[in-house]
Enzyme design. Structure first.
Site, PDB file in Angstrom:
ATOM      1  N   TYR A   1      15.469  -4.916   5.240  1.00  0.00           N
ATOM      2  CA  TYR A   1      16.292  -5.941   4.592  1.00  0.00           C
ATOM      3  C   TYR A   1      17.771  -5.575   4.560  1.00  0.00           C
ATOM      4  O   TYR A   1      18.580  -6.318   4.012  1.00  0.00           O
ATOM      5  CB  TYR A   1      15.839  -6.156   3.140  1.00  0.00           C
ATOM      6  CG  TYR A   1      14.537  -6.886   3.027  1.00  0.00           C
ATOM      7  CD1 TYR A   1      13.373  -6.289   3.496  1.00  0.00           C
ATOM      8  CD2 TYR A   1      14.460  -8.148   2.472  1.00  0.00           C
ATOM      9  CE1 TYR A   1      12.162  -6.955   3.409  1.00  0.00           C
ATOM     10  CE2 TYR A   1      13.259  -8.810   2.376  1.00  0.00           C
ATOM     11  CZ  TYR A   1      12.111  -8.206   2.847  1.00  0.00           C
ATOM     12  OH  TYR A   1      10.922  -8.857   2.761  1.00  0.00           O
TER      13      TYR A   1
ATOM     14  N   LYS B   1       3.834   3.023   4.054  1.00  0.00           N
ATOM     15  CA  LYS B   1       3.110   2.976   5.323  1.00  0.00           C
ATOM     16  C   LYS B   1       3.495   4.235   6.097  1.00  0.00           C
ATOM     17  O   LYS B   1       3.921   4.206   7.250  1.00  0.00           O
ATOM     18  CB  LYS B   1       3.512   1.677   6.059  1.00  0.00           C
ATOM     19  CG  LYS B   1       2.730   1.366   7.280  1.00  0.00           C
ATOM     20  CD  LYS B   1       1.296   0.950   7.024  1.00  0.00           C
ATOM     21  CE  LYS B   1       0.549   0.835   8.337  1.00  0.00           C
ATOM     22  NZ  LYS B   1      -0.911   0.868   8.194  1.00  0.00           N
TER      23      LYS B   1
ATOM     24  N   ASP C   1      -1.713  -0.947   3.638  1.00  0.00           N
ATOM     25  CA  ASP C   1      -2.847  -1.816   3.988  1.00  0.00           C
ATOM     26  C   ASP C   1      -4.026  -1.566   3.064  1.00  0.00           C
ATOM     27  O   ASP C   1      -4.703  -2.492   2.616  1.00  0.00           O
ATOM     28  CB  ASP C   1      -3.235  -1.696   5.459  1.00  0.00           C
ATOM     29  CG  ASP C   1      -3.201  -0.277   5.979  1.00  0.00           C
ATOM     30  OD1 ASP C   1      -2.426   0.531   5.441  1.00  0.00           O
ATOM     31  OD2 ASP C   1      -3.949   0.038   6.912  1.00  0.00           O
TER      32      ASP C   1
ATOM     33  N   ASP D   1       7.876  -6.925  -1.244  1.00  0.00           N
ATOM     34  CA  ASP D   1       8.005  -8.370  -1.104  1.00  0.00           C
ATOM     35  C   ASP D   1       6.615  -8.984  -0.942  1.00  0.00           C
ATOM     36  O   ASP D   1       6.228  -9.921  -1.657  1.00  0.00           O
ATOM     37  CB  ASP D   1       8.873  -8.656   0.138  1.00  0.00           C
ATOM     38  CG  ASP D   1       9.372 -10.080   0.183  1.00  0.00           C
ATOM     39  OD1 ASP D   1       9.053 -10.852  -0.731  1.00  0.00           O
ATOM     40  OD2 ASP D   1      10.079 -10.428   1.140  1.00  0.00           O
TER      41      ASP D   1
END
Ligand code: NAP
Length: 413
Positions: A159, A225, A279, A303
């Site tokens: 972002y 992640k 995940d 988000d």
């Protein structure tokens, strides 16, 4: 402090800050931005709820002195600007503000007002509490198991806005540079950069751990992640554990220590620091919802995760939020201006009202926050709701925005 158009009523005191902590008087000034579209309908109802909750919680001994500040259409009318400098100065001066939704002006060259507020005031943590209110229609079997506080990093990650289109000279330049570092990128690629620093990650995680300590929550989960993006997301996790060791050694334990040293039972006054790969977290928040409490996460994961969690408890319509920096906090509705309902007194004011509950927690006026949540909870249980919930609930009574606010006040007593 002198302002040009902002009128500061008599009778309040400015919230002070000492070594990063807020010192809140009994009659604090709190600026508000009413918002565009349905903003005024929502604000009218919300302000009454806040005043009543403070009055009940402290037997009339404390009082908010509200200061109207301007952004969006009202600011444009008054100053010919969408986000006047003195609005930013007022928020910095009074330290706390609450806002309704703002129209993003249409046309080239405008930054969203919400993004401008975050960047100009360095509000690096986006905070979203997600909990269930009994009676709200939900797509899952046990929505009541959800009660998380999400801290999402607000300034970095993909972002950061550093990107170049496929075929551009800049993309070609980056591809050439990367070649000199022995890495290959397909020549027709668009390029986006994902910067993540220990500075921004640690300041975000620090906020999450401090919140967990002051609000006596049980765990902070770092969602990343890192198995794929080792030096950004993976480092976020490492920096989180490092920070907990360096700054909160007495108040935190790791999940591994919980099992190896404490037989799986959290010792009193300790917070468990754990981490989950993003995940896996999306599965677990559905299947083992009750195991998660405070969550700290980089921008993109946060988000997605915020909306996924909100969906589990019945959607975004009631979700509150805040953007917080080292000291300053701006509390806000997370929905838009819903312009087709403007002035009709029909819209659901819960998002701003619950943002207020979060604001009172931030001021450590927890009693006020609890009363507001109790009022909303009881009103929804009685199935006295605004149109958006009424159309999904069997046997519900339809209330106007103002009537819903009045019912919340009635139910706080
Ligand atoms: P929106 O204003 O959130 O409205 C979309 C729909 O969501 C509404 O028509 C309504 O659905 C429902 N809704 C939203 N808020 C509700 C509430 N409080 N109670 C009940 N239902 C609610 O989204 P939008 O139409 O995309 O955006 C309108 C403007 O808001 C744009 O200018 C946008 O830039 C701005 N915006 C501002 C913020 C912010 O300030 N934080 C955030 C998002 C968008 P039904 O018609 O089905 O009842």
């Amino acid at each position: 402090m002198e302002f040009k158009k902002i009128q500061v009523p008599a009778g309040g005191q400015v919230i002070q800050e000492k070594r990063g902590k807020l010192i809140v008087p009994g009659n604090p000034y709190i600026p508000f931005i009413e918002g565009d579209g349905t903003g005024p309908d929502i604000w009218r109802a919300a302000q009454k709820v806040f005043d009543a909750a403070v009055n009940i919680a402290f037997n009339g001994q404390r009082k908010i002195v509200w200061v109207e500040i301007f952004a969006g259409e009202k600011a444009h009318r008054l100053y010919n600007e969408w986000l006047p400098q003195e609005t930013l100065e007022a928020i910095a001066h009074f330290k706390i503000a609450i806002k309704g939704p703002l129209t993003t002006p249409v046309g080239g060259g405008f930054r969203s007002l919400n993004v401008s507020l975050r960047q100009d005031l360095d509000l690096y943590a986006c905070v979203r509490p997600v909990r269930y209110f009994k009676g709200v229609p939900s797509p899952v079997k046990h929505p009541q198991n959800m009660n998380v506080m999400i801290f999402r990093e607000n300034t970095e990650d993909v972002y950061a806005g550093i990107e170049w289109p496929s075929g551009s000279a800049e993309a070609a330049q980056v591809i050439e540079l990367v070649k000199t570092l022995n890495k290959n990128i397909r020549p027709d690629s668009g390029i986006g950069i994902k910067p993540m620093s220990p500075t921004a990650s640690k300041q975000l995680i620090r906020k999450a751990i401090q919140f967990a300590i002051t609000q006596k929550r049980s765990s902070v989960t770092l969602v990343h992640k890192g198995n794929i993006m080792k030096y950004t997301e993976g480092s976020f996790k490492e920096w989180g554990y490092e920070l907990a060791r360096e700054e909160f050694a007495d108040q935190t334990i790791t999940e591994e220590e919980l099992l190896s040293k404490y037989n799986g039972k959290i010792p009193e006054h300790k917070i468990v620091i754990k981490d989950r790969i993003a995940d896996s977290m999306f599965q677990q928040i559905l299947t083992r919802t009750e195991e998660y409490d405070v969550i700290a996460t980089p921008n993109l994961n946060g988000d997605y995760l915020s909306d996924a969690c909100a969906a589990q408890v019945g959607g975004l319509g009631m979700a509150p939020g805040a953007n917080i920096g080292n000291v300053i906090g701006v509390f806000e509705a997370t929905h838009g201006t819903a312009p087709k309902y403007a002035g009709k007194d029909v819209i659901n004011p819960s998002s701003v009202i619950l943002s207020g509950a979060l604001m009172f927690e931030y001021l450590r006026w927890n009693k006020v926050s609890k009363l507001i949540q109790k009022g909303i909870s009881k009103t929804i249980k009685q199935k006295r709701v605004t149109y958006d919930l009424e159309r999904q609930m069997k046997g519900a009574t339809l209330l106007k925005t103002s009537e819903f606010g009045a019912a919340i006040i009635e139910n706080m007593k």
